[in-house]
Every structure is written in C-alpha cells, then in structure tokens.
Design a protein around this motif. Structure first.
Motif, PDB file in Angstrom:
ATOM      1  N   ALA A  72      67.060 -19.237  13.205  1.00 32.35           N
ATOM      2  CA  ALA A  72      66.543 -19.896  12.000  1.00 32.35           C
ATOM      3  C   ALA A  72      66.110 -18.911  10.895  1.00 32.35           C
ATOM      4  CB  ALA A  72      65.389 -20.836  12.368  1.00 32.35           C
ATOM      5  N   PRO A  73      65.371 -17.833  11.225  1.00 34.17           N
ATOM      6  CA  PRO A  73      64.982 -16.911  10.149  1.00 34.17           C
ATOM      7  C   PRO A  73      66.185 -16.236   9.472  1.00 34.17           C
ATOM      8  CG  PRO A  73      63.631 -16.541  12.089  1.00 34.17           C
ATOM      9  CD  PRO A  73      64.729 -17.452  12.504  1.00 34.17           C
ATOM     10  N   ILE A  74      67.267 -15.999  10.239  1.00 31.68           N
ATOM     11  CA  ILE A  74      68.462 -15.385   9.646  1.00 31.68           C
ATOM     12  C   ILE A  74      69.036 -16.329   8.584  1.00 31.68           C
ATOM     13  CG2 ILE A  74      70.694 -14.333  10.140  1.00 31.68           C
ATOM     14  CD1 ILE A  74      69.827 -14.211  13.103  1.00 31.68           C
ATOM     15  N   GLY A  75      69.168 -17.608   8.966  1.00 34.13           N
ATOM     16  CA  GLY A  75      69.694 -18.588   8.030  1.00 34.13           C
ATOM     17  C   GLY A  75      68.796 -18.741   6.814  1.00 34.13           C
ATOM     18  N   ALA A  76      67.485 -18.667   7.030  1.00 37.44           N
ATOM     19  CA  ALA A  76      66.549 -18.812   5.912  1.00 37.44           C
ATOM     20  C   ALA A  76      66.730 -17.670   4.915  1.00 37.44           C
ATOM     21  CB  ALA A  76      65.115 -18.848   6.436  1.00 37.44           C
ATOM     22  N   VAL A  77      66.905 -16.453   5.435  1.00 40.63           N
ATOM     23  CA  VAL A  77      67.094 -15.297   4.538  1.00 40.63           C
ATOM     24  C   VAL A  77      68.428 -15.428   3.789  1.00 40.63           C
ATOM     25  CG1 VAL A  77      67.551 -12.815   4.506  1.00 40.63           C
ATOM     26  CG2 VAL A  77      65.590 -13.699   5.761  1.00 40.63           C
ATOM     27  N   TYR A  78      69.486 -15.832   4.484  1.00 42.36           N
ATOM     28  CA  TYR A  78      70.789 -16.006   3.822  1.00 42.36           C
ATOM     29  C   TYR A  78      70.691 -17.055   2.714  1.00 42.36           C
ATOM     30  CZ  TYR A  78      73.512 -13.209   7.178  1.00 42.36           C
ATOM     31  OH  TYR A  78      74.045 -12.186   7.914  1.00 42.36           O
ATOM     32  N   THR A  79      70.007 -18.159   3.005  1.00 41.13           N
ATOM     33  CA  THR A  79      69.871 -19.215   2.000  1.00 41.13           C
ATOM     34  C   THR A  79      69.069 -18.713   0.803  1.00 41.13           C
ATOM     35  OG1 THR A  79      69.808 -20.750   3.856  1.00 41.13           O
ATOM     36  CG2 THR A  79      69.275 -21.643   1.702  1.00 41.13           C
ATOM     37  N   ALA A  80      68.001 -17.947   1.088  1.00 44.82           N
ATOM     38  CA  ALA A  80      67.203 -17.390  -0.006  1.00 44.82           C
ATOM     39  C   ALA A  80      68.048 -16.452  -0.865  1.00 44.82           C
ATOM     40  CB  ALA A  80      65.986 -16.652   0.556  1.00 44.82           C
ATOM     41  N   ILE A  81      68.890 -15.636  -0.219  1.00 46.45           N
ATOM     42  CA  ILE A  81      69.765 -14.728  -0.970  1.00 46.45           C
ATOM     43  C   ILE A  81      70.729 -15.534  -1.848  1.00 46.45           C
ATOM     44  CG2 ILE A  81      71.670 -13.080  -0.741  1.00 46.45           C
ATOM     45  CD1 ILE A  81      70.244 -11.915   1.675  1.00 46.45           C
TER      46      ILE A  81
ATOM     47  N   SER B  95      70.666 -29.347  -3.073  1.00 44.94           N
ATOM     48  CA  SER B  95      70.991 -29.483  -1.648  1.00 44.94           C
ATOM     49  C   SER B  95      70.869 -28.143  -0.929  1.00 44.94           C
ATOM     50  CB  SER B  95      72.379 -30.096  -1.454  1.00 44.94           C
ATOM     51  OG  SER B  95      73.348 -29.379  -2.172  1.00 44.94           O
ATOM     52  N   GLU B  96      71.178 -27.043  -1.628  1.00 40.23           N
ATOM     53  CA  GLU B  96      71.006 -25.718  -1.003  1.00 40.23           C
ATOM     54  C   GLU B  96      69.515 -25.404  -0.816  1.00 40.23           C
ATOM     55  OE1 GLU B  96      73.504 -23.854   0.098  1.00 40.23           O
ATOM     56  OE2 GLU B  96      72.545 -21.921   0.498  1.00 40.23           O
ATOM     57  N   LEU B  97      68.697 -25.842  -1.776  1.00 42.67           N
ATOM     58  CA  LEU B  97      67.246 -25.664  -1.632  1.00 42.67           C
ATOM     59  C   LEU B  97      66.726 -26.462  -0.437  1.00 42.67           C
ATOM     60  CD1 LEU B  97      64.708 -24.360  -2.921  1.00 42.67           C
ATOM     61  CD2 LEU B  97      64.380 -26.475  -4.194  1.00 42.67           C
ATOM     62  N   ILE B  98      67.291 -27.668  -0.238  1.00 46.29           N
ATOM     63  CA  ILE B  98      66.898 -28.482   0.920  1.00 46.29           C
ATOM     64  C   ILE B  98      67.272 -27.768   2.219  1.00 46.29           C
ATOM     65  CG2 ILE B  98      67.407 -30.646   2.155  1.00 46.29           C
ATOM     66  CD1 ILE B  98      67.546 -31.991  -0.600  1.00 46.29           C
ATOM     67  N   LEU B  99      68.417 -27.047   2.194  1.00 48.16           N
ATOM     68  CA  LEU B  99      68.815 -26.272   3.371  1.00 48.16           C
ATOM     69  C   LEU B  99      67.750 -25.230   3.708  1.00 48.16           C
ATOM     70  CD1 LEU B  99      71.306 -25.913   5.331  1.00 48.16           C
ATOM     71  CD2 LEU B  99      71.918 -23.963   3.928  1.00 48.16           C
ATOM     72  N   LEU B 100      67.218 -24.571   2.657  1.00 48.45           N
ATOM     73  CA  LEU B 100      66.149 -23.594   2.883  1.00 48.45           C
ATOM     74  C   LEU B 100      64.939 -24.271   3.523  1.00 48.45           C
ATOM     75  CD1 LEU B 100      65.042 -20.700   2.485  1.00 48.45           C
ATOM     76  CD2 LEU B 100      64.219 -21.414   0.246  1.00 48.45           C
ATOM     77  N   PHE B 101      64.589 -25.477   3.012  1.00 46.60           N
ATOM     78  CA  PHE B 101      63.441 -26.197   3.571  1.00 46.60           C
ATOM     79  C   PHE B 101      63.710 -26.635   5.004  1.00 46.60           C
ATOM     80  CE2 PHE B 101      62.131 -27.465  -0.985  1.00 46.60           C
ATOM     81  CZ  PHE B 101      61.498 -26.249  -1.136  1.00 46.60           C
ATOM     82  N   LEU B 102      64.964 -26.959   5.334  1.00 45.36           N
ATOM     83  CA  LEU B 102      65.301 -27.316   6.719  1.00 45.36           C
ATOM     84  C   LEU B 102      65.050 -26.124   7.650  1.00 45.36           C
ATOM     85  CD1 LEU B 102      68.539 -29.463   6.318  1.00 45.36           C
ATOM     86  CD2 LEU B 102      66.416 -30.192   7.388  1.00 45.36           C
ATOM     87  N   TYR B 103      65.528 -24.939   7.215  1.00 50.49           N
ATOM     88  CA  TYR B 103      65.292 -23.737   8.023  1.00 50.49           C
ATOM     89  C   TYR B 103      63.794 -23.502   8.198  1.00 50.49           C
ATOM     90  CZ  TYR B 103      70.109 -21.945   8.036  1.00 50.49           C
ATOM     91  OH  TYR B 103      71.444 -21.748   8.256  1.00 50.49           O
ATOM     92  N   LEU B 104      63.048 -23.566   7.064  1.00 50.16           N
ATOM     93  CA  LEU B 104      61.612 -23.327   7.143  1.00 50.16           C
ATOM     94  C   LEU B 104      60.950 -24.390   8.003  1.00 50.16           C
ATOM     95  CD1 LEU B 104      60.830 -22.241   3.460  1.00 50.16           C
ATOM     96  CD2 LEU B 104      61.277 -20.817   5.454  1.00 50.16           C
ATOM     97  N   GLY B 105      61.451 -25.639   7.945  1.00 52.66           N
ATOM     98  CA  GLY B 105      60.919 -26.717   8.760  1.00 52.66           C
ATOM     99  C   GLY B 105      61.109 -26.444  10.245  1.00 52.66           C
ATOM    100  N   VAL B 106      62.310 -25.946  10.603  1.00 55.48           N
ATOM    101  CA  VAL B 106      62.576 -25.618  12.010  1.00 55.48           C
ATOM    102  C   VAL B 106      61.618 -24.525  12.478  1.00 55.48           C
ATOM    103  CG1 VAL B 106      64.270 -24.554  13.562  1.00 55.48           C
ATOM    104  CG2 VAL B 106      64.981 -26.358  12.003  1.00 55.48           C
ATOM    105  N   ILE B 107      61.431 -23.488  11.640  1.00 51.40           N
ATOM    106  CA  ILE B 107      60.527 -22.390  12.012  1.00 51.40           C
ATOM    107  C   ILE B 107      59.099 -22.912  12.158  1.00 51.40           C
ATOM    108  CG2 ILE B 107      59.546 -20.185  11.265  1.00 51.40           C
ATOM    109  CD1 ILE B 107      62.215 -19.732   9.729  1.00 51.40           C
ATOM    110  N   ALA B 108      58.665 -23.722  11.180  1.00 50.54           N
ATOM    111  CA  ALA B 108      57.282 -24.208  11.187  1.00 50.54           C
ATOM    112  C   ALA B 108      57.029 -25.164  12.354  1.00 50.54           C
ATOM    113  CB  ALA B 108      56.961 -24.890   9.861  1.00 50.54           C
TER     114      ALA B 108
END
Lengths: 244, 66
Positions: A97-106, A131-144
């Motif tokens: 999940a953190p890898i995907g979050a960093v990729y989405t942020a980039i 929708s890409e921002l929502i992807l970031l929130f999904l990653y952060l949601g999984v981590i949280a």
C-alpha cells in the motif's frame, strides 16, 4: 495444476526468495530509471506543441500507470487473503500500500507541475484528476484501517476488504477521459491501437514504465520481508536466524 | 544530446521550474520510500536480536541460580 505454488505460501520460503531477488530487482530498477529518464530528458526532441515541458511525461505516465498496476496487485493479494486466508498475501497487502500511495502522489504532483504551464492551472476538479486523487485516498485508507484496530488480524482483514471494494475505481480512472469532458488528454499508448506518440519518445517512456514496475517489485520484496519478520518473530526459524 | 549547452538543458525551453520540480520531488519521494523501507527492516532486525539476546541471558542466569 497449481500445486507448485504451494511452497510459496510458506513465509520462510518467501522471506529467503525475496532476500535473494531484492538486490537484483533494485539494481535493475535504478539502472532502467536512470536510462529512461536521462534519455527522455536530454536525448529526445521537444514536443511540437508543448516544447520541453512534455518531458514530465517520463515520470508522470510511469507513475500513473503503475499507481493503477500496484492497486491491482494489492487487490489480488487482498482477495487471496480474504478467500483463502493465505498469510503472506495478507501481509503483502499492507507491504504494498505505501508503494502505491507514493506512486499516486508522484502522478498527482508531476501532473500538477505539468498542468500549470499547459492548462494554466495547478488543479481542476475534473474526472481524471479527481478519480486519481480518490485512488490516493484508497491507499491511505488501507494503511490507516490496518492500524486502526487493536487486533492486528481484524485491521488487516478490514483493510483487505476496502482494497477489494476500491477496485471499482480503476475502470473509472481508466475511462474517465472518455466518459466525461475533461482537460486531461486521452491515452498515448494503448494495447490495441498504434501509439499516438513518436517512437523516439516512446522508447524512453516504455523503459521508465518498466523501471517503475521493477522498483515496485523490489520495494515489495523489501517491505514484505519486514512484515514476515514482525509476524513470525516467535517462530523457531526466525529465532534461529536472528539469534546468532 | 538534444540541447546545445548545459544552460539550455537546465532551462528546459523556459519550463525548467516545472520539469525540475517534477523530477526533484519524485526522486525525493522514491528515495525516501526506499530508505524508510530499508531502515524499518534493519531497525526491526536489531530489536529482534536484542530481544533474543536478552532472553538468552535471562535463561543462562536462571540456570546459574538454580
């Protein structure tokens, strides 16, 4: 038919396999990233409309494609963990999940830096960007979520459930540029049609995409090993390894 | 190389700020992720071997006093 896969569900096997693969994957990823980016930055002609600003593509597109690819991998691991209760799959979800979050942020940040000179704005609330921002929130949601329960098992299960449900966002991101009117351009590389990008620019881009993919695998190996150690710390094989 | 000089390369046809902002921030984020993942692994390994060494010492002490 898939019996040969069974040993790979054993944490000890995965730990050692990842340890062997990681240095090679990391080395290959760094080499390819340098090659693709230097080629794209210095050795390709500028775009006829966008000038040199288009060179951001060599980070933006690999990060965006792999932000979705990483999500698919995470969702498959989550599904495997929920249905077959494979422990290594469960830990992979939280490792990836953190890898995907960093990729989405980039993808989002490079997109903003590209949008400012080309569209005249850092951000618009259009379909692709939202929708890409929502992807970031999904990653952060999984981590949280994984850390939100006092019982680690429950947290991991709930996080996996969110990861599986969130898959609905992937086709929305992909088709957002076709379904809605948007500032964002359509795809330059597709599986079925001839790419609408000149080969001289396409090659470094493909190399960078491959680099992001291999880097994801390298990071997954690294992070999964830590997760295995944390979860298996009371097992004899870990004690025998870390004890001496 | 496509550019005539280094100055031209850094200027990126007037888009230098945006191009280098993108590349700089991306590399920093990637490097931070790689570094932190490695740090977490080493840190946990250290903690674990310290814990195991402590358990071992405790066991030896108990054997001596018995």
């Amino acid at each position: 038919m898939f019996k040969w896969l069974h040993p790979y569900a054993k944490p000890e096997t995965v730990y050692h396999l990842c340890g062997r693969l990681m240095p090679w994957l990391m080395g290959a990823a760094l080499l390819l990233l340098l090659l693709g980016n230097i080629w794209g930055l210095a050795f390709t002609p500028p775009d006829y409309q966008q000038g040199d600003s288009y060179r951001i593509i060599h980070l933006h597109v690999p990060a965006a494609i792999m932000s979705m690819g990483t999500y698919s991998a995470m969702a498959i691991a989550a599904f495997t963990a929920l249905v077959w209760q494979v422990k290594v799959a469960q830990w992979s979800v939280l490792a990836i999940a953190p890898i995907g979050a960093v990729y989405t942020a980039i993808a989002l940040i490079t997109g903003m830096a590209w949008g400012k000179p080309m569209w005249g704005t850092w951000w618009v609330w259009d379909a692709r960007l939202t929708s890409e921002l929502i992807l970031l929130f999904l990653y952060l949601g999984v981590i949280a979520l994984s850390g939100a329960f006092s019982d680690r098992q429950t947290g991991a299960k709930v996080a996996s459930l969110l990861a599986v449900v969130g898959v609905i966002n992937l086709p929305i991101i992909h088709f957002s540029v076709e379904w809605w009117n948007t500032l964002h351009q359509g795809a330059s590389i597709t599986k079925f049609a001839k790419p609408s990008i000149d080969p001289s620019m396409l090659w470094p881009l493909l190399i960078s995409i491959l680099a992001f993919k291999i880097l994801m695998l390298a990071l997954l190996c690294m992070r999964l090993r830590t997760a295995i150690l944390v979860n298996e710390q009371h097992r004899p094989w870990v004690k025998a390894m870390a004890g001496d | 190389m496509y550019f005539q000089s280094w100055a031209e390369f850094w200027a990126m046809g007037g888009y230098g700020l945006f191009v280098w902002l993108s590349f700089g921030s991306s590399y920093i984020m990637l490097a931070a992720l790689v570094w932190y993942s490695q740090y977490q692994h080493k840190q946990f390994k250290r903690q674990l071997s310290a814990k195991l060494a402590r358990e071992k010492r405790l066991q030896q002490y108990q054997e001596q006093t018995d």
